[in-house]
Design a protein around this motif. Structure first.
Motif, short mmCIF file in Angstrom:
data_model
loop_
_atom_site.label_atom_id
_atom_site.label_comp_id
_atom_site.label_asym_id
_atom_site.label_seq_id
_atom_site.Cartn_x
_atom_site.Cartn_y
_atom_site.Cartn_z
N GLY A 1 -31.09 27.57 -28.98
CA GLY A 1 -29.65 27.46 -29.10
C GLY A 1 -29.05 28.66 -29.80
O GLY A 1 -29.55 29.13 -30.81
N ALA A 2 -27.96 29.18 -29.26
CA ALA A 2 -27.27 30.28 -29.91
C ALA A 2 -26.38 29.72 -31.01
O ALA A 2 -25.88 28.61 -30.92
N ASP A 3 -26.18 30.53 -32.05
CA ASP A 3 -25.25 30.13 -33.09
C ASP A 3 -23.87 29.95 -32.47
O ASP A 3 -23.44 30.72 -31.64
N ALA B 1 -30.31 32.82 -27.53
CA ALA B 1 -31.26 31.79 -27.10
C ALA B 1 -32.70 32.28 -27.11
O ALA B 1 -33.62 31.47 -27.14
N SER B 2 -32.91 33.59 -27.07
CA SER B 2 -34.27 34.12 -27.10
C SER B 2 -34.72 34.48 -28.51
O SER B 2 -35.81 34.99 -28.71
N SER C 1 -31.13 31.66 -17.46
CA SER C 1 -32.02 31.64 -16.30
C SER C 1 -32.62 33.00 -15.98
O SER C 1 -33.53 33.11 -15.17
N THR C 2 -32.11 34.05 -16.61
CA THR C 2 -32.63 35.40 -16.35
C THR C 2 -34.10 35.47 -16.71
O THR C 2 -34.51 35.04 -17.79
N ASP C 3 -34.91 36.03 -15.80
CA ASP C 3 -36.35 36.11 -16.09
C ASP C 3 -36.62 37.12 -17.20
O ASP C 3 -35.81 38.02 -17.48
N THR C 4 -37.76 36.96 -17.83
CA THR C 4 -38.11 37.77 -18.99
C THR C 4 -38.13 39.26 -18.67
O THR C 4 -37.65 40.09 -19.47
N GLU C 5 -38.64 39.61 -17.50
CA GLU C 5 -38.74 41.02 -17.13
C GLU C 5 -37.36 41.68 -17.06
O GLU C 5 -37.15 42.78 -17.58
N LEU D 1 -27.50 33.79 -23.41
CA LEU D 1 -26.84 32.50 -23.61
C LEU D 1 -27.81 31.32 -23.46
O LEU D 1 -28.75 31.39 -22.66
N PRO D 2 -27.58 30.23 -24.19
CA PRO D 2 -28.48 29.07 -24.10
C PRO D 2 -28.19 28.21 -22.88
O PRO D 2 -27.13 28.30 -22.27
#
Length: 389
Positions: free
Chosen positions: A44-46, A65-66, A142-146, A161-162
């Motif tokens: 969760g983002a602040d 979110a990361s 939903s953006t992939d890690t790469e 974003l969360p």
């Protein structure tokens, strides 16, 4: 199945596993959504309680979110959005003039065509995003890690974003975007407008039996429980049958769909023939031809305007279907399903964001205000039967 269709279905499955839904029509798989569920991570983002402190100043420092912390020394004047719900939110909280980059899925927004399209075949183009020279990049969960790491490796100021599981999560995300972009007041007003309309809808829903509904996303996937779509359907007065035993965006077998036997099927393409195809043709919805139509940008994007338009469209259409209309009203449309934000004669960059039309949401402009007024009037006229006054 030809190669293009196979690739489209494969893309839809990949995105859905990541928490993204696609429209019902097979030809449009992955075409206009790119936002539903925004991922699987629950970080969760602040939410930046700036209003409580009476300030929306800079510098500001928030954790995304990361788990990465972003510090902005000044109010960002150039914001690039890599998902349509963030773009919609920026438009609605009064920050559209700050937006310099959007994806193709945000093309429905008034004036979006004057922004740089940062879309790639899959996701976004890091080069195009960098080319917008952004002070802030809003990235969906939903953006992939790469790709996320690629954006950060390019030295871009990224905020991840969360995921939005609920309407409350959508409000929190709106607050966060408002704080990051210096639009705290606009975010607060937009959330207040959304919450008021949600509460009005909840008060009008009968506590008795609810009509059952199912939202197919393509390739057997559906929107189930623990999703903002499920909550919107519930607020609108329907029971999402997929939420009985499933969460997220699962792939259901034909046998399970037949067991669930929805009375209505939610569609985002008027030309779809899904209720004429198995397994839906053998459900109550298929036998009776019962569909509820909502524009894809509303039902699939976790943003305040999407919540209100989806709830009010679904509610009005269910009410019209569940009650016998008066003869004088049989030629009238139950709800405006072609709602857009475009004002006739406006080049998309007018100063209609401060409209004070009464029922319109903050920053939505007169066209949307008129739509909201029409929906409200029609819903009020149709109330009765299974609804309380």
């Amino acid at each position: 199945m030809d190669t293009r269709t196979a690739l489209a279905v494969l893309l839809a499955v990949t995105l859905l596993v990541g928490g993204i839904a696609t429209p019902v029509a097979a030809a449009d798989v992955g075409a206009d959504t790119a936002d539903v569920g925004v991922g699987t991570a629950d970080g969760g983002a602040d939410t930046a309680d700036a209003d409580a402190a009476g300030t929306c100043g800079f510098p500001v420092e928030l954790t995304d979110a990361s788990g990465e912390t972003l510090r902005l020394e000044d109010r960002p004047e150039r914001v690039t959005t890599t998902n349509p719900s963030a773009a919609q939110t920026m438009w609605d909280i009064g920050g559209r003039d700050q937006v310099v980059g959007v994806t193709r899925y945000a093309s429905y927004l008034e004036g979006a065509d004057s922004r740089t399209d940062v879309s790639a075949e899959f996701g976004v183009s890091i080069e195009e995003v960098a080319g917008t020279d952004p002070d802030l990049v809003l990235v969906p969960n939903s953006t992939d890690t790469e790709q996320l790491e690629g954006l950060r490796d390019a030295g871009l100021p990224v905020f991840h974003l969360p995921r939005a599981h609920s309407i409350e999560d959508i409000a929190a995300k709106t607050t966060t975007i408002g704080r990051l972009t210096g639009n705290c007041e606009g975010a607060a007003e937009t959330n207040a407008w959304m919450n008021e309309r949600v509460q009005e809808a909840q008060l009008s829903v009968d506590d008795g039996d609810r009509p059952t509904i199912l939202y197919p996303l393509g390739s057997g996937y559906v929107a189930a429980g623990d999703t903002f779509i499920d909550e919107m359907l519930s607020v609108a007065g329907a029971e999402n049958v997929a939420a009985r035993n499933h969460t997220g965006y699962p792939q259901l077998s034909s046998e399970v769909v037949l067991q669930l036997d929805p009375e209505y099927v939610l569609i985002t393409d008027r030309d779809t023939d899904i209720v004429d195809e198995e397994p839906y043709a053998s459900t109550t919805a298929g036998r009776e031809g019962n569909t509820i139509y909502v524009d894809v940008q509303w039902v699939n994007q976790p943003a305040p305007r999407s919540v209100v338009y989806t709830v009010e469209n679904v509610s009005a259409q269910l009410e019209a279907a569940e009650t016998t209309p008066e003869p004088a009203e049989t030629e009238e449309s139950a709800v405006p399903t072609d709602a857009t934000t475009t004002t006739a004669g406006d080049d998309g960059d007018g100063d209609d964001e401060g409209s004070s039309s009464g029922v319109g949401a903050p920053g939505f402009g007169p066209a949307v205000a008129a739509i909201a007024l029409l929906v409200t009037a029609l819903v009020a006229r149709l109330q009765g039967g299974r609804r309380r006054s």
